[in-house]
Write a protein that holds these residues in place. Structure first.
Motif, PDB file in Angstrom:
ATOM      1  N   HIS A  14       0.877  -1.197   0.000  1.00 36.22           N
ATOM      2  CA  HIS A  14       0.000   0.000   0.000  1.00 36.22           C
ATOM      3  C   HIS A  14       0.902   1.231   0.000  1.00 36.22           C
ATOM      4  O   HIS A  14       1.520   1.561   1.005  1.00 36.22           O
ATOM      5  CB  HIS A  14      -0.894   0.007   1.243  1.00 36.22           C
ATOM      6  CG  HIS A  14      -1.820   1.195   1.322  1.00 36.22           C
ATOM      7  ND1 HIS A  14      -3.172   1.069   1.566  1.00 36.22           N
ATOM      8  CD2 HIS A  14      -1.597   2.523   1.196  1.00 36.22           C
ATOM      9  CE1 HIS A  14      -3.725   2.268   1.581  1.00 36.22           C
ATOM     10  NE2 HIS A  14      -2.784   3.179   1.369  1.00 36.22           N
ATOM     11  N   HIS A  16       1.519   5.384  -1.641  1.00 36.02           N
ATOM     12  CA  HIS A  16       1.135   6.575  -2.407  1.00 36.02           C
ATOM     13  C   HIS A  16       2.385   7.169  -3.046  1.00 36.02           C
ATOM     14  O   HIS A  16       3.314   7.574  -2.333  1.00 36.02           O
ATOM     15  CB  HIS A  16       0.487   7.622  -1.498  1.00 36.02           C
ATOM     16  CG  HIS A  16      -0.758   7.127  -0.856  1.00 36.02           C
ATOM     17  ND1 HIS A  16      -2.005   7.266  -1.431  1.00 36.02           N
ATOM     18  CD2 HIS A  16      -0.956   6.450   0.309  1.00 36.02           C
ATOM     19  CE1 HIS A  16      -2.920   6.712  -0.645  1.00 36.02           C
ATOM     20  NE2 HIS A  16      -2.304   6.206   0.419  1.00 36.02           N
ATOM     21  N   MET A  40      -1.409   3.228  -4.913  1.00 35.41           N
ATOM     22  CA  MET A  40      -2.736   3.776  -4.652  1.00 35.41           C
ATOM     23  C   MET A  40      -3.167   4.715  -5.788  1.00 35.41           C
ATOM     24  O   MET A  40      -2.354   5.478  -6.314  1.00 35.41           O
ATOM     25  CB  MET A  40      -2.740   4.524  -3.324  1.00 35.41           C
ATOM     26  CG  MET A  40      -2.711   3.584  -2.143  1.00 35.41           C
ATOM     27  SD  MET A  40      -4.194   2.541  -2.121  1.00 35.41           S
ATOM     28  CE  MET A  40      -3.458   0.929  -2.238  1.00 35.41           C
ATOM     29  N   HIS A 175      -4.281  -0.853   6.085  1.00 37.03           N
ATOM     30  CA  HIS A 175      -3.801  -0.028   7.195  1.00 37.03           C
ATOM     31  C   HIS A 175      -4.701  -0.154   8.431  1.00 37.03           C
ATOM     32  O   HIS A 175      -5.258   0.823   8.907  1.00 37.03           O
ATOM     33  CB  HIS A 175      -3.610   1.441   6.797  1.00 37.03           C
ATOM     34  CG  HIS A 175      -4.674   2.059   5.929  1.00 37.03           C
ATOM     35  ND1 HIS A 175      -6.003   1.998   6.239  1.00 37.03           N
ATOM     36  CD2 HIS A 175      -4.591   2.759   4.789  1.00 37.03           C
ATOM     37  CE1 HIS A 175      -6.679   2.635   5.303  1.00 37.03           C
ATOM     38  NE2 HIS A 175      -5.860   3.104   4.416  1.00 37.03           N
ATOM     39  N   ASP A 248       1.576   2.528   3.523  1.00 35.17           N
ATOM     40  CA  ASP A 248       0.724   3.717   3.395  1.00 35.17           C
ATOM     41  C   ASP A 248       1.579   4.986   3.451  1.00 35.17           C
ATOM     42  O   ASP A 248       1.123   6.028   3.908  1.00 35.17           O
ATOM     43  CB  ASP A 248      -0.366   3.743   4.472  1.00 35.17           C
ATOM     44  CG  ASP A 248      -1.463   4.759   4.175  1.00 35.17           C
ATOM     45  OD1 ASP A 248      -1.548   5.221   3.024  1.00 35.17           O
ATOM     46  OD2 ASP A 248      -2.214   5.094   5.106  1.00 35.17           O
TER      47      ASP A 248
HETATM   48 ZN    ZN Z   1      -3.140   5.103   1.848  1.00 29.52          ZN
END
Ligand code: ZN
Ligand code: NCD
Length: 345
Positions: A14, A16, A40, A175, A248
């Motif tokens: 995960h 970004h 993402m 998450h 994340d």
């Molecule tokens: Zn995220």
């Protein structure tokens, strides 16, 4: 005393990466340590069609440092207009590895997400048929639900009903931040996985709010009480196949974090492996680190494990730059608040 560990090269399930200047600035931090990452799709505008995903993938590949073999694993952003045939074609061609469900309004750039879960049922059913995982941002958005309860309420009101009405759908609870989520994940069969971030293993809500507000610790889902952090640590270090790393890592410029209404996200890509080694060692679970970072994720996604390895060595404290510079201003690197002794060679 262990002073060196070698792991299969980790993956981030995960991540970004953003786009443009930010993408070029932050991508090397991930590509240095990680072989692959689930990317993402919450760009502005979001990555909703297979054509969007193909274009974004090309931009990521062209931003990679010379010689890097990092592989972006693309996702589509689920909307109420998503075409199940487009999703199935993107999966069949190998372009995408998952579809992302954001409840509308849950987090950064989630305005195009889902409000009426019945309207995405045809896509979810198709995904169950073809074995394409759904990555879920598990928070309700109702203004009357306390922000610290939004994950637990989502499990009861949205996730469990989706699981019951769409049997066989592979779901990643992303998450996770609560013992409720850990318990729910453990109650389900192997079609359910759960990612845990680096920062949720090391901070609780006091880190954000006690002794002054710390915007760089603010992310969504927001960190919870200490008892929840301990449940996440127990899950991550358990060796159970259902739990794997999704950092994340979510870069925002300091200018966008340090505002009266600042953005949510912790930028952990640069120092994640050092932080995790420190945490797993503290819990006497260094032998479980490779499962969490490098084995359980590929198993869930049905992908081969990486053949390359990375080595971490324990020694004097290692330092990471406090910021990554971008043309739009600096991005602060997550500060775990303790010394890091594990260096990635
Ligand atoms: Zn995220
Ligand atoms: C993410 C972002 O900035 O895109 N922020 C965050 O706090 N995690 C969105 C998300 O994953 O919720």
């Amino acid at each position: 005393m262990t002073s060196q560990i070698t792991l299969r090269r980790p993956d981030d399930w995960h991540l970004h990466l953003r786009d443009g200047n930010m993408l070029r600035a932050v991508l090397p931090s991930t590509a240095t340590h990680f072989a692959r990452a689930i990317i993402m799709p919450n760009l502005v505008p979001p990555v909703v069609t297979s054509a969007d995903a193909a274009g974004y993938r090309d931009r990521i590949l062209s931003a990679l440092p010379e010689g890097s073999t990092f592989e972006p694993l693309m996702t589509l952003y689920l909307t109420e207009q998503t075409d199940p045939d487009d999703v199935a074609a993107a999966h069949a061609s190998g372009l995408i590895k998952a579809v992302k469900l954001y409840p509308a309004g849950a987090t950064t750039n989630s305005a195009s997400g889902v409000s009426h879960f019945d309207s995405v049922r045809p896509t979810l059913e198709r995904m169950a048929e073809i074995g394409l995982p759904l990555c879920v941002h598990g928070e309700v958005t109702d203004s009357d639900i306390d922000i610290f309860d939004r994950e637990a309420v989502f499990i009861d009101r949205v996730l469990d009903p989706i699981r019951r009405t769409t049997p066989g759908l592979r779901v990643v609870m992303e998450h996770i931040t609560t013992s409720n989520a850990v318990d729910y994940a453990r109650s389900q069969d192997e079609t359910l996985g759960a990612t845990i971030t680096t920062h949720h293993l090391v901070i609780n809500r006091n880190h954000i709010l006690a002794g002054g507000i710390k915007p760089h610790y603010y992310c969504l889902p927001v960190a919870k009480r200490e008892e929840h952090r301990l449940a996440l640590r127990d899950a991550a270090t358990s060796g159970e196949a259902r739990f794997f790393l999704g950092t994340d890592s979510a870069p925002h410029t300091d200018a966008n974090k340090l505002l009266p209404c600042g953005c949510a996200g912790c930028f952990t890509a640069p120092n994640t492996m050092s932080i995790l080694a420190q945490a797993f060692e503290e819990d006497g679970a260094l032998d479980k680190l490779e499962g969490f970072t490098s084995l359980n994720g590929p198993a869930f996604y049905g992908l081969p494990v990486n053949e390359e390895t990375i080595t971490l060595t324990k020694g004097d404290p290692v330092t990471y730059p406090s910021h990554v510079e971008t043309p739009d201003g600096p991005v602060t690197v997550f500060d775990p608040g303790f010394d890091l002794n594990w260096r990635v060679e």
